[in-house]
Motif scaffolding. Sequence first.
Motif, PDB file in Angstrom:
ATOM      1  N   GLN A 136       0.812  -1.230   0.000  1.00 20.87           N
ATOM      2  CA  GLN A 136       0.000   0.000   0.000  1.00 20.87           C
ATOM      3  C   GLN A 136       0.845   1.279   0.000  1.00 20.87           C
ATOM      4  OE1 GLN A 136      -2.377  -1.314   3.327  1.00 20.87           O
ATOM      5  NE2 GLN A 136      -4.233  -1.399   2.067  1.00 20.87           N
ATOM      6  N   LYS A 137       2.120   1.174   0.418  1.00 21.97           N
ATOM      7  CA  LYS A 137       3.001   2.354   0.319  1.00 21.97           C
ATOM      8  C   LYS A 137       3.153   2.791  -1.136  1.00 21.97           C
ATOM      9  CE  LYS A 137       5.935   1.581   4.362  1.00 21.97           C
ATOM     10  NZ  LYS A 137       5.741   2.756   5.170  1.00 21.97           N
ATOM     11  N   CYS A 138       2.980   1.847  -2.045  1.00 20.85           N
ATOM     12  CA  CYS A 138       3.051   2.187  -3.482  1.00 20.85           C
ATOM     13  C   CYS A 138       1.902   3.100  -3.883  1.00 20.85           C
ATOM     14  CB  CYS A 138       3.001   0.926  -4.341  1.00 20.85           C
ATOM     15  SG  CYS A 138       4.462  -0.097  -4.184  1.00 20.85           S
ATOM     16  N   TRP A 139       0.799   3.052  -3.149  1.00 25.48           N
ATOM     17  CA  TRP A 139      -0.334   3.923  -3.516  1.00 25.48           C
ATOM     18  C   TRP A 139       0.045   5.384  -3.277  1.00 25.48           C
ATOM     19  CZ3 TRP A 139      -0.802  -0.138  -5.633  1.00 25.48           C
ATOM     20  CH2 TRP A 139      -1.470  -1.274  -5.226  1.00 25.48           C
ATOM     21  N   ASP A 140       0.861   5.648  -2.221  1.00 21.29           N
ATOM     22  CA  ASP A 140       1.357   7.023  -2.010  1.00 21.29           C
ATOM     23  C   ASP A 140       2.186   7.484  -3.207  1.00 21.29           C
ATOM     24  OD1 ASP A 140       0.445   7.540   0.663  1.00 21.29           O
ATOM     25  OD2 ASP A 140       1.991   6.170   1.398  1.00 21.29           O
ATOM     26  N   LEU A 141       3.034   6.591  -3.683  1.00 20.68           N
ATOM     27  CA  LEU A 141       3.920   6.951  -4.801  1.00 20.68           C
ATOM     28  C   LEU A 141       3.119   7.193  -6.069  1.00 20.68           C
ATOM     29  CD1 LEU A 141       6.725   4.344  -3.999  1.00 20.68           C
ATOM     30  CD2 LEU A 141       6.628   6.747  -3.359  1.00 20.68           C
ATOM     31  N   MET A 142       2.131   6.329  -6.316  1.00 23.29           N
ATOM     32  CA  MET A 142       1.276   6.528  -7.505  1.00 23.29           C
ATOM     33  C   MET A 142       0.545   7.862  -7.411  1.00 23.29           C
ATOM     34  SD  MET A 142       1.396   4.124  -9.830  1.00 23.29           S
ATOM     35  CE  MET A 142      -0.096   4.432 -10.752  1.00 23.29           C
ATOM     36  N   GLU A 143       0.047   8.178  -6.215  1.00 24.57           N
ATOM     37  CA  GLU A 143      -0.682   9.442  -6.029  1.00 24.57           C
ATOM     38  C   GLU A 143       0.250  10.627  -6.359  1.00 24.57           C
ATOM     39  OE1 GLU A 143      -3.886   9.326  -5.426  1.00 24.57           O
ATOM     40  OE2 GLU A 143      -4.341  11.398  -4.891  1.00 24.57           O
ATOM     41  N   ALA A 144       1.500  10.524  -5.943  1.00 21.70           N
ATOM     42  CA  ALA A 144       2.471  11.602  -6.226  1.00 21.70           C
ATOM     43  C   ALA A 144       2.743  11.695  -7.733  1.00 21.70           C
ATOM     44  CB  ALA A 144       3.765  11.343  -5.462  1.00 21.70           C
ATOM     45  N   PHE A 145       2.922  10.551  -8.401  1.00 27.70           N
ATOM     46  CA  PHE A 145       3.187  10.578  -9.857  1.00 27.70           C
ATOM     47  C   PHE A 145       2.021  11.250 -10.586  1.00 27.70           C
ATOM     48  CE2 PHE A 145       5.475   6.198  -9.428  1.00 27.70           C
ATOM     49  CZ  PHE A 145       6.568   6.810  -8.863  1.00 27.70           C
ATOM     50  N   LEU A 146       0.811  10.948 -10.115  1.00 28.30           N
ATOM     51  CA  LEU A 146      -0.386  11.410 -10.835  1.00 28.30           C
ATOM     52  C   LEU A 146      -0.704  12.881 -10.550  1.00 28.30           C
ATOM     53  CD1 LEU A 146      -2.312   8.077 -10.431  1.00 28.30           C
ATOM     54  CD2 LEU A 146      -1.691   9.105 -12.629  1.00 28.30           C
ATOM     55  N   ALA A 147       0.124  13.523  -9.720  1.00 27.59           N
ATOM     56  CA  ALA A 147      -0.037  14.977  -9.516  1.00 27.59           C
ATOM     57  C   ALA A 147       0.403  15.736 -10.762  1.00 27.59           C
ATOM     58  CB  ALA A 147       0.777  15.429  -8.313  1.00 27.59           C
ATOM     59  N   ASN A 148       1.174  15.062 -11.639  1.00 22.33           N
ATOM     60  CA  ASN A 148       1.720  15.750 -12.823  1.00 22.33           C
ATOM     61  C   ASN A 148       0.894  15.574 -14.086  1.00 22.33           C
ATOM     62  OD1 ASN A 148       3.943  16.536 -11.283  1.00 22.33           O
ATOM     63  ND2 ASN A 148       4.928  14.546 -11.622  1.00 22.33           N
ATOM     64  N   GLY A 149      -0.261  14.942 -13.971  1.00 23.06           N
ATOM     65  CA  GLY A 149      -1.073  14.710 -15.167  1.00 23.06           C
ATOM     66  C   GLY A 149      -1.997  13.547 -14.927  1.00 23.06           C
ATOM     67  N   GLN A 150      -2.881  13.283 -15.882  1.00 22.91           N
ATOM     68  CA  GLN A 150      -3.874  12.231 -15.625  1.00 22.91           C
ATOM     69  C   GLN A 150      -3.315  10.818 -15.815  1.00 22.91           C
ATOM     70  OE1 GLN A 150      -7.238  12.533 -18.215  1.00 22.91           O
ATOM     71  NE2 GLN A 150      -6.064  13.350 -19.921  1.00 22.91           N
ATOM     72  N   TYR A 151      -2.160  10.708 -16.508  1.00 20.39           N
ATOM     73  CA  TYR A 151      -1.518   9.391 -16.671  1.00 20.39           C
ATOM     74  C   TYR A 151      -0.204   9.364 -15.872  1.00 20.39           C
ATOM     75  CZ  TYR A 151      -4.909   8.879 -20.405  1.00 20.39           C
ATOM     76  OH  TYR A 151      -6.075   8.801 -21.110  1.00 20.39           O
ATOM     77  N   VAL A 152       0.428   8.228 -15.807  1.00 22.23           N
ATOM     78  CA  VAL A 152       1.602   8.125 -14.917  1.00 22.23           C
ATOM     79  C   VAL A 152       2.813   8.917 -15.418  1.00 22.23           C
ATOM     80  CG1 VAL A 152       0.874   5.930 -13.867  1.00 22.23           C
ATOM     81  CG2 VAL A 152       2.443   5.896 -15.815  1.00 22.23           C
ATOM     82  N   CYS A 153       2.825   9.292 -16.696  1.00 24.08           N
ATOM     83  CA  CYS A 153       3.901  10.155 -17.220  1.00 24.08           C
ATOM     84  C   CYS A 153       3.326  11.436 -17.804  1.00 24.08           C
ATOM     85  CB  CYS A 153       4.698   9.435 -18.287  1.00 24.08           C
ATOM     86  SG  CYS A 153       5.744   8.144 -17.649  1.00 24.08           S
ATOM     87  N   GLY A 154       2.391  12.045 -17.126  1.00 22.61           N
ATOM     88  CA  GLY A 154       1.839  13.305 -17.640  1.00 22.61           C
ATOM     89  C   GLY A 154       0.487  13.097 -18.297  1.00 22.61           C
ATOM     90  N   ASP A 155       0.237  13.876 -19.367  1.00 18.16           N
ATOM     91  CA  ASP A 155      -1.115  13.846 -19.939  1.00 18.16           C
ATOM     92  C   ASP A 155      -1.265  12.937 -21.155  1.00 18.16           C
ATOM     93  OD1 ASP A 155      -2.735  15.307 -18.169  1.00 18.16           O
ATOM     94  OD2 ASP A 155      -1.698  17.151 -18.776  1.00 18.16           O
ATOM     95  N   THR A 156      -0.253  12.139 -21.433  1.00 13.59           N
ATOM     96  CA  THR A 156      -0.346  11.211 -22.563  1.00 13.59           C
ATOM     97  C   THR A 156      -0.222   9.782 -22.043  1.00 13.59           C
ATOM     98  OG1 THR A 156       0.760  12.853 -23.928  1.00 13.59           O
ATOM     99  CG2 THR A 156       0.664  10.618 -24.822  1.00 13.59           C
ATOM    100  N   ILE A 157      -1.109   8.930 -22.514  1.00  8.66           N
ATOM    101  CA  ILE A 157      -1.021   7.519 -22.099  1.00  8.66           C
ATOM    102  C   ILE A 157       0.211   6.867 -22.731  1.00  8.66           C
ATOM    103  CG2 ILE A 157      -2.513   6.635 -23.977  1.00  8.66           C
ATOM    104  CD1 ILE A 157      -3.719   4.740 -21.813  1.00  8.66           C
ATOM    105  N   THR A 158       0.888   6.038 -21.952  1.00  4.95           N
ATOM    106  CA  THR A 158       2.072   5.320 -22.463  1.00  4.95           C
ATOM    107  C   THR A 158       1.994   3.857 -22.014  1.00  4.95           C
ATOM    108  OG1 THR A 158       3.435   5.668 -20.497  1.00  4.95           O
ATOM    109  CG2 THR A 158       3.502   7.404 -22.183  1.00  4.95           C
TER     110      THR A 158
END
Length: 224
Positions: A136-158
Motif C-alpha cells: 500500500q506504500k506504493c499507492w502514495d507513490l502513484m498518487e504523487a506521480f499522478l499529480a503531474n497529469g492524468q496518466y503516470v507520465c503526464g497527460d499522454t497515455i504510455t
Amino acid sequence: MSSKIILYHLSLSPPVRSVLLTAKALGIELELRDVNFLKGEQFESEYLKINPQHTIPTIDDNGVIIYDSHAICGYLVDKYATDDSLYPKDIVARAHVNARLHFDTGFLFARLRYMFEPIFFYGENEIPKWKIEYMQKCWDLMEAFLANGQYVCGDTITIADYCCIATISSVDKVAPIDVAKYPKLLAWIELMQALPVYQVNVEGANAIQEALFDTLAKRKSEEA
Ligand SMILES: N[C@@H](CCC(=O)N[C@@H](CS)C(=O)NCC(=O)O)C(=O)O
C-alpha cells in the motif's frame, strides 16, 4: 510471409496482461500459447530453451524472442506503432517512461510477487500484515506521480500505464486502495477501466486474486 506474433501467456499473469493491453492498443493480433506457471509448465525444457528466466510473457515474433513484459511492450511500439506516443523516441520523455516501467518491476510487481508467491508456491497460509502495508506504500507513490497529469507520465497515455494498471488491478482486493486518501489514483484507475482495450485485463486481474483467496481458504480448511 511473416506469421502472427506468438505470445506465451496465461491471463492470470499481470505482466502478460500488460502485453495484451499494448498489443490491443496497437491492433496487433497475437497467437496465444498457454504456459501455466501455477502448474510449473514454465520449467519444461522446450520453454527454457526460449526463455531461461522461465517467466511469462515471452514473445516469438517470427524468430525474434523477447521476454520481460516491459521490454516486449517497448519493442511492439517501436516496431509496429504508427506513432511513438505510447513509447516516445525523445530521450527525456522515454527516460520518464522507463522510470515508471522500472517502478512497476521494482516496486509494484515486486511487492505483489512477495505476497503471492509464498502462498502459491511455498505453502504459506497467510499474508503478513506488513506485506500488505508495504504494497500500500506504493499507492502514495502513484498518487504523487499522478499529480503531474492524468496518466503516470503526464497527460499522454504510455505503455507505463498499461504495465502499472495490469499489476495494480491484480492486487487491489488484497491491498485495498483507500478512496479518500488516493483520489488521483482512483481517477486514473477509472480512466484506464474506461478504455476499450481494458477488457483484456478484466478476467485475469480478478482471477489471480480469486486464486489467491481460494488457496488461502484451502490451507485454512486443511489446518482445521
Ligand atoms: N519482470 C518480468 C516478470 C515476469 C514474471 O515473473 N512472470 C511470472 C508470472 S506473473 C512467472 O512467469 N513466474 C514463473 C517463474 O518465475 O518461474 C516481466 O515483466 O515479464
